[in-house]
Write an enzyme that holds these catalytic residues in place. Sequence first.
Site, PDB file in Angstrom:
ATOM      1  N   LYS A  45      10.523   0.790  43.937  1.00  0.00           N
ATOM      2  CA  LYS A  45      10.177   2.064  43.293  1.00  0.00           C
ATOM      3  C   LYS A  45      10.775   2.111  41.884  1.00  0.00           C
ATOM      4  O   LYS A  45      11.885   1.619  41.655  1.00  0.00           O
ATOM      5  CB  LYS A  45      10.747   3.216  44.147  1.00  0.00           C
ATOM      6  CG  LYS A  45      10.716   4.602  43.515  1.00  0.00           C
ATOM      7  CD  LYS A  45       9.334   5.197  43.467  1.00  0.00           C
ATOM      8  CE  LYS A  45       9.316   6.543  42.720  1.00  0.00           C
ATOM      9  NZ  LYS A  45       7.961   6.985  42.377  1.00  0.00           N
ATOM     10  N   CYS A 140       4.419   6.808  33.678  1.00  0.00           N
ATOM     11  CA  CYS A 140       4.597   7.866  34.678  1.00  0.00           C
ATOM     12  C   CYS A 140       4.084   9.196  34.123  1.00  0.00           C
ATOM     13  O   CYS A 140       4.537   9.645  33.075  1.00  0.00           O
ATOM     14  CB  CYS A 140       6.064   8.021  35.094  1.00  0.00           C
ATOM     15  SG  CYS A 140       6.246   9.384  36.275  1.00  0.00           S
TER      16      CYS A 140
END
Length: 384
Positions: A45, A140
């Site tokens: 992650k 992101c």
Amino acid sequence: MVDLSTTIGGIPLSSCIYNASGPRTGSSAAMSKIAASSSGGVLAKSATVANQTGNDQPRTWHDENGSASLNSEGLPNNGIEYYIDPKTIAETMGDQSKPYMVSISGKCLNDNLLMLGQISDAINQNPSINIAAVELNLACPNIVGKPTIGYDFEQMEDVMKQVTSLPCFKGSKPLFRLGVKMPPYFDRPHFEQAAAILNKYKSVITYVASINTIGNALAVDYYAEMPVIRAKGGFAGLSGPAVKYTALANVKQMRELLDESIDVVGVGGVTSGKDAFEMILCGARAVQVGTCHWVEGPSCFDRMCNELTDIMKEKGYTSIDDFRGKLKEWSKEGAALSRSAKAAKKSSDKVAIEKKESENHSILAVLFAIIAVLLADKFNFVSL
Ligand code: RRO
């Protein structure tokens, strides 16, 4: 024999299908399941400098027909120290020897520089730490108050310049490979600008992963007349089958525009071996799976590898190099071939259905005969 192996940035992967950073990658317990599957590698992650819990819940949503998902996770993660800790890596990898990779998504440039420094220091102090690559996430969409770096070309250029100047990328053998995760682009000039920046740093960038989720999507709760996601006014990253066509186009355009020394990794809406095949045809050297892994779990890697193997067998390909980047131009001959292949499939499907129906009829006939005999026996019918 069909061989699914590949390399990205020179890193060997036993299978060209592996996990995307994001779902089911936050802890060693989750990642160990990826390591034990047919996934070609394990990617963690996206990490920040310190651990954080992410945005308020609810922050994920799946369309009930399975076509799309939304997330506004807001980078929940255990902090970079966790992902580079030898204990985490050992718990994740067990006795698997496939590559372990980390992802970083700093809140600012300095955070990214700091994390790259921490990763280098960890490897320098303990050369047995095996981190094959660091994927720098420039895409992101879910950080409150922060735009997506990959859409701000001035900022992106600055990030690439400073990151690639770090000492860890100097010398003949860098400590790890650098990959970059990109947002989706929708217009040729934007592809050109992004690729031009990446090409400037081709001596350090070894692969580009396209695409991250399509940012700022919105799903509405029909009954409550409100967004389904809580943070950021409901605006969130869109993923799943709905984004596959945007992802394929990004892979194709990036492959056309990037220097050939930079590999392209396809990601976005891959749910089957066929989707992986299409990504590779468009130029991907490997394919990451995010949302399907989230929904289905790590068995998706075994299924997709089997499906891709079957496709390659059917088409007579033995390695992914046989078709990588070989998407043909549209032609009348191709369209005719497609029509006759679809017609042949339709008629063979029809034959298979008819066969199944006739088998079912035979089974029913036998069952009726058995029931008749049993009834005759029970009620003591005597044949004359
Ligand atoms: O954690 C997230 O909200 C997130 C990240 Br870091 C990302 O890169 N892409 C995404 O859709 N969500």
